[in-house]
Design an enzyme around this catalytic site. Structure first.
Site, mmCIF file in Angstrom:
data_model
loop_
_atom_site.group_PDB
_atom_site.id
_atom_site.type_symbol
_atom_site.label_atom_id
_atom_site.label_comp_id
_atom_site.label_asym_id
_atom_site.label_seq_id
_atom_site.Cartn_x
_atom_site.Cartn_y
_atom_site.Cartn_z
ATOM 1 C CD GLU A 7 -1.258 2.033 2.754
ATOM 2 O OE1 GLU A 7 -0.225 1.580 3.413
ATOM 3 O OE2 GLU A 7 -1.898 2.719 2.978
ATOM 4 C CD GLU A 8 3.222 0.516 3.268
ATOM 5 O OE1 GLU A 8 3.397 -0.078 2.543
ATOM 6 O OE2 GLU A 8 2.973 0.497 4.573
ATOM 7 C CG ASP A 36 -2.399 0.527 7.153
ATOM 8 O OD1 ASP A 36 -1.296 0.198 6.983
ATOM 9 O OD2 ASP A 36 -2.429 1.656 6.372
ATOM 10 C CG HIS A 134 6.915 4.356 5.139
ATOM 11 N ND1 HIS A 134 6.328 5.322 4.057
ATOM 12 C CD2 HIS A 134 6.165 3.382 5.187
ATOM 13 C CE1 HIS A 134 5.036 4.851 3.768
ATOM 14 N NE2 HIS A 134 4.876 3.623 4.390
#
Length: 167
Positions: A7-8, A36, A134
């Site tokens: 999804e990133e 999520d 991230h």
């Protein structure tokens, strides 16, 4: 049941899926449950604010009922939770855009935990919910297993509840 990864890189999977469905197929989707980040190391038990009572925007009609399934579950376990907005940053977005009720859970990303949240959930105020969000350190070793256990129990409960009754 449908699952998307990466999804990133964008909401590519969910956007493609929703766009590929006919109106009859879309009308057959009862709800979108979005999970999520369920084990953030400095977690909060966030529940998407389906009825918009604490954040804007509200989800489509039915989203408030989904929110209540989660909040009732946490309440029954004596666990605190708090609302989070539908910010558009996750795969619920394409479903909401076509009027499908949505709800789900989120344990936090780059946002910073408040003093009030640390008093309720533990963890460290003034630090990100997930300091490895991230980044290369975002691995299986970067989890809070208590949060993951509680959030997945709530996810299982919601799936079971909605599978048994569409009222």
């Amino acid at each position: 049941f449908a699952f998307w990864g990466a999804e990133e890189s964008g909401l590519l999977g969910s956007e493609h899926y929703v766009a590929s469905l006919s109106s009859d197929e879309l009308s057959g989707i009862y709800a979108n449950l979005n999970y999520d980040m369920l084990g953030s190391p400095n977690y909060v038990r966030f529940v998407y604010d389906g009825d918009g009572s604490s954040t804007e925007p509200a989800g489509p009609p039915g989203s408030g009922a989904i929110e209540k399934v989660f909040t009732d579950f946490f309440d029954s376990k004596g666990l605190a939770s708090e609302p989070t907005e539908f910010s558009g940053r996750s795969d619920y977005g394409p479903f909401i855009a076509v009027g499908i009720p949505a709800g789900g859970l989120f344990s936090g990303a780059e946002g910073v935990k408040t003093d009030e949240q640390a008093a309720v959930y533990g963890g460290t105020a003034g630090e990100a919910y997930d300091p490895c969000y991230h980044q290369a350190c975002d691995t299986w070793f970067n989890l809070n297993y208590t949060a993951l256990d509680q959030m997945t129990d709530a996810a299982a409960h919601a799936g079971w509840t909605l599978a048994r009754s569409q009222s």
